[in-house]
Write a protein that holds these residues in place. Sequence first.
Motif, PDB file in Angstrom:
ATOM      1  N   LYS A  49       0.817  -1.218   0.000  1.00 36.88           N
ATOM      2  CA  LYS A  49       0.000   0.000   0.000  1.00 36.88           C
ATOM      3  C   LYS A  49       0.851   1.269   0.000  1.00 36.88           C
ATOM      4  N   ILE A  50       2.030   1.221   0.622  1.00 32.40           N
ATOM      5  CA  ILE A  50       2.860   2.432   0.630  1.00 32.40           C
ATOM      6  C   ILE A  50       3.876   2.418  -0.527  1.00 32.40           C
ATOM      7  N   GLY A  51       3.699   1.478  -1.438  1.00 32.01           N
ATOM      8  CA  GLY A  51       4.554   1.456  -2.638  1.00 32.01           C
ATOM      9  C   GLY A  51       5.939   0.884  -2.398  1.00 32.01           C
ATOM     10  N   ALA A  52       6.155   0.361  -1.181  1.00 28.18           N
ATOM     11  CA  ALA A  52       7.458  -0.260  -0.902  1.00 28.18           C
ATOM     12  C   ALA A  52       7.462  -1.666  -1.499  1.00 28.18           C
ATOM     13  N   ILE A  53       8.638  -2.277  -1.526  1.00 26.69           N
ATOM     14  CA  ILE A  53       8.776  -3.612  -2.121  1.00 26.69           C
ATOM     15  C   ILE A  53       8.847  -4.644  -1.003  1.00 26.69           C
ATOM     16  N   ALA A  54       7.944  -5.615  -1.044  1.00 24.56           N
ATOM     17  CA  ALA A  54       7.943  -6.651  -0.008  1.00 24.56           C
ATOM     18  C   ALA A  54       8.962  -7.729  -0.365  1.00 24.56           C
ATOM     19  N   GLN A  55       9.768  -8.089   0.625  1.00 21.41           N
ATOM     20  CA  GLN A  55      10.781  -9.141   0.424  1.00 21.41           C
ATOM     21  C   GLN A  55      10.529 -10.236   1.460  1.00 21.41           C
ATOM     22  N   PRO A  56       9.665 -11.189   1.134  1.00 22.03           N
ATOM     23  CA  PRO A  56       9.372 -12.226   2.120  1.00 22.03           C
ATOM     24  C   PRO A  56      10.483 -13.264   2.152  1.00 22.03           C
ATOM     25  N   LEU A  57      10.919 -13.646   3.342  1.00 22.85           N
ATOM     26  CA  LEU A  57      11.942 -14.690   3.457  1.00 22.85           C
ATOM     27  C   LEU A  57      11.496 -15.741   4.459  1.00 22.85           C
ATOM     28  N   PHE A  58      11.755 -16.978   4.106  1.00 21.20           N
ATOM     29  CA  PHE A  58      11.377 -18.146   4.895  1.00 21.20           C
ATOM     30  C   PHE A  58      12.000 -18.032   6.297  1.00 21.20           C
ATOM     31  N   ASP A 113      -3.075   7.171   2.542  1.00 20.27           N
ATOM     32  CA  ASP A 113      -2.890   7.532   1.135  1.00 20.27           C
ATOM     33  C   ASP A 113      -2.158   6.382   0.469  1.00 20.27           C
ATOM     34  N   ILE A 114      -2.909   5.624  -0.283  1.00 22.97           N
ATOM     35  CA  ILE A 114      -2.271   4.488  -0.954  1.00 22.97           C
ATOM     36  C   ILE A 114      -1.364   5.021  -2.049  1.00 22.97           C
ATOM     37  N   TYR A 115      -0.151   4.527  -2.091  1.00 19.16           N
ATOM     38  CA  TYR A 115       0.809   5.009  -3.085  1.00 19.16           C
ATOM     39  C   TYR A 115       0.311   4.642  -4.492  1.00 19.16           C
ATOM     40  N   PRO A 116       0.275   5.633  -5.392  1.00 19.69           N
ATOM     41  CA  PRO A 116      -0.303   5.350  -6.718  1.00 19.69           C
ATOM     42  C   PRO A 116       0.617   4.543  -7.626  1.00 19.69           C
ATOM     43  N   THR A 117       0.838   3.294  -7.252  1.00 17.56           N
ATOM     44  CA  THR A 117       1.687   2.436  -8.087  1.00 17.56           C
ATOM     45  C   THR A 117       1.003   2.182  -9.435  1.00 17.56           C
ATOM     46  N   LYS A 118       1.830   2.009 -10.455  1.00 14.33           N
ATOM     47  CA  LYS A 118       1.312   1.701 -11.789  1.00 14.33           C
ATOM     48  C   LYS A 118       1.669   0.256 -12.120  1.00 14.33           C
ATOM     49  N   ALA A 119       1.234  -0.171 -13.293  1.00 18.56           N
ATOM     50  CA  ALA A 119       1.445  -1.567 -13.700  1.00 18.56           C
ATOM     51  C   ALA A 119       2.887  -2.020 -13.491  1.00 18.56           C
ATOM     52  N   GLU A 120       3.848  -1.183 -13.878  1.00 19.25           N
ATOM     53  CA  GLU A 120       5.248  -1.620 -13.834  1.00 19.25           C
ATOM     54  C   GLU A 120       5.961  -1.269 -12.524  1.00 19.25           C
ATOM     55  N   SER A 121       5.250  -0.753 -11.540  1.00 23.45           N
ATOM     56  CA  SER A 121       5.895  -0.462 -10.252  1.00 23.45           C
ATOM     57  C   SER A 121       6.238  -1.774  -9.545  1.00 23.45           C
ATOM     58  N   PRO A 122       7.440  -1.854  -8.942  1.00 25.93           N
ATOM     59  CA  PRO A 122       7.827  -3.103  -8.287  1.00 25.93           C
ATOM     60  C   PRO A 122       6.956  -3.413  -7.079  1.00 25.93           C
ATOM     61  N   SER A 123       6.692  -4.701  -6.865  1.00 23.60           N
ATOM     62  CA  SER A 123       5.821  -5.107  -5.758  1.00 23.60           C
ATOM     63  C   SER A 123       6.549  -6.055  -4.806  1.00 23.60           C
ATOM     64  N   ILE A 124       7.015  -7.158  -5.358  1.00 22.42           N
ATOM     65  CA  ILE A 124       7.594  -8.198  -4.504  1.00 22.42           C
ATOM     66  C   ILE A 124       8.944  -8.642  -5.038  1.00 22.42           C
TER      67      ILE A 124
END
Length: 567
Positions: free
Chosen positions: A110-119, A192-203
Motif C-alpha cells: 500500500k505504501i509502494g514499498a517492495i515486499a521481500q518475504p523470506l522463509f 494515502d495508498i501510493y499510486p503504483t502503476k502496472a510496472e511499479s515493483p511489488s515483490i
Amino acid sequence: MSNIVNYDERVKNFDWSISEKELGYKAGDVINIGWYCSDRICEMGKANKMALLWEGLGGVEKKFTYNDIRLASNTIGTFLRSLGVKNEDRVCLFMDKVPELYIGLIGILKIGAIAQPLFSAFGDESLFVRLDNAETTAIITQKKHLAKIRKILDRMPYLKHIIIVDYDGKYPLREREVAFSLEEATPIEKIDIYPTKAESPSILHYTSGTTGQPKGVKHVHYSLISQYLTTKWVLDNQENDIYWCTADPGWVTGTSYGIIGAFSTGVTQCVLDSGFAAEAWYKFIEKYKVTVWYSAPTAIRSLMKAGDEIIKKYDLSSLRNLASVGEPLNAEAVVWSEKVFGLQFLDSYWQTETGSIMISNYPGMKVKPGSMGKPFPGITATIIDPDTYEPIKEEGKIGLIAIKPGWPSMMRTYWNNEETYKNKFKNGWYLPGDRSTIDKDGYFWFIGRDDDIINTGGHLVSPFEVESALLEHEAVAESAVVSKPDVVNMEVVKAFVTIKAGFTADQDLELNIMNFIRKKLSPLAMPQEIEFIDSLPKTRSGKIMRRILHAKEWGEEIGDTSTLEND
Ligand code: WT7
C-alpha cells in the motif's frame, strides 16, 4: 459450474483483458495490489466477510474480516511510513505464518514499498546474502528470529529498522530495533495508498541459482492480472469457498496464491501456522470445512504414508477442488487422492520467476495422472531443442520447456543482475530451466531440471550455496553437493566432503557438519547424508564434476568422463 467453464473455449477466446475487466483496470490506471486485496473487496460490499481464519500453535485462533485486513494493513503501512520507509524501499518479512506476515505484505504494498518475504527457518547466512543483495531498509520479524538478525547486523549498514511484532519487554531493545503490536496500535481508517502503476515493483522473491548466490526475482503490481485469473480458473475460488493454501509466503506460492490470489478474489482463506502432521491437517480441513486446497507433492506423499485408516476418522466431505505445485506429482498420488478424497489433485507447474501458474490441469478437463497438464489460456508454451532452440515437433521427444514472454506476472528482472536475467531467454523464448515431453493431446510430462539445482520437498536448494557454507566448517577441505533419491521428498541434499588433516571422519563429525549447515543456511539445505571421501572427481582444469557423483546416487550411467583428472 467451475469458473473456467471449458478449457478449450477459454484458450480460443483468450485475452488478458478478461482479467483486467473483472478487476476494473484499464491500461495506465493506478494498480496497487494492497488496495485490490482489501479496500476493493470492502467497496464491493464484503467488508464483513471473513478474509482470514488463522490457527496457531496449541489451537489459538484469530479471525479477520476484509475490513479488519483493510484497517490492519493501513496501520502497518502508516507505521512504516512514520519510520521513514518510502516507496521502492525493500521491506523484508521474516516471520512464521502469523497474521502480521499476511497483513504486513499488504501494508508494504500500500505504501509502494517492495515486499521481500523470506522463509523464517533461514539461518543467519541465508538471511544475510538476501538482505545484502537487496540492501533492505527494514525487516519485520518476531522475537524468536531476532538473534539471527543481531548476529549479522554489523554487516548491514543499510538496514535501518528491525520491527518486532511480538515484543514483550523482557529484554531491552538494541539499536535499530523497534516494537510494533498490531493488537495495541490504533487502527488507521485512512491511508494515502501510493499510486503504483502496472510496472511499479511489488515483490522481491529470492530463488536459488546453480552457480551463484540466490537471485532476487522482481515482480510488479501488474502481476495481479495473472494471479487473480489463475486463482479463479485453476483453483476455482468462488463466493462461498473456504480456501487453504498450505505454502509459506516465504516462497512464491504463499504470496501469489496464499495472499494475492486469495484476497483479490475475495475468498475466505484459512491458515495453519504449524508444521506438517497428517492428523492435524485432516482435523484442520474438517474444522474449517475447507473446500479448495492448494498443496504440494511432498505433503501429499506424506499423507499417503500416514495411511488411509486415519482419514476415516475425519469428515472431509467439504473438499471440492484439490491442486498441487512445486515438484513432480507422481501418478500414484493422483490415483490415491481420487480413492481417498474422491478427487484428483490437479498438478500445476510454474516457478518463482513466472509469478503465476503456467501449465496446469483444470476443473472439468481430463486429468492424465502424472502429467502437469496444459498451458494456461493465454500462455504459449512448448518444448525446444537444447541446441537449436527450435520447437520440437516429434511426439515423446524430451526438450526444454519454453514459454513466450509477455504474460502479466512474468518477473521483470533479477535484482542487480540483468545479465543472468537476459540469459534466461533464447530465440524469443523464456526458459524456466526444466525438461519435459509433450504428448499428442498437448499434455506436458515433466522430466527433470536442466541444471544442478536440488528440488527437495518442493524447495529449491543451490548446491553452490551448500558447498560454500561447507567450506566454512573448520574440518572441511573440499565439498561437492548433489541430490539423492528420497521416498517422500523426492530429492534430498547429499554432500561429499574431503577433510583437513587432524580431523577424524566419523559420525560425530557428520552430525556436527549437518548442524552447522542447518543453522547457517536452513533445515532444507542441511545434507541428509555426508560421505567422507579421499578426493573428489575433478576435470583436468580442476572443476568438480558433480555429474559423476549425481549419477552414482541415482544409479544412472556416468556418461562421458574423458575430461576427468584422475582417470
Ligand atoms: C521449479 C520452481 C511455483 C511454486 C513453487 C516452486 C519445479 C514446479 C512443478 C511441477 C514438476 C515442478 C520446476 C520449477 N516445479 N512445479 N508441477 N512438476 N516440477 O517455485 O521454487 O521457483 O521452483 O520447481 O523445476 O522450475 P520455485
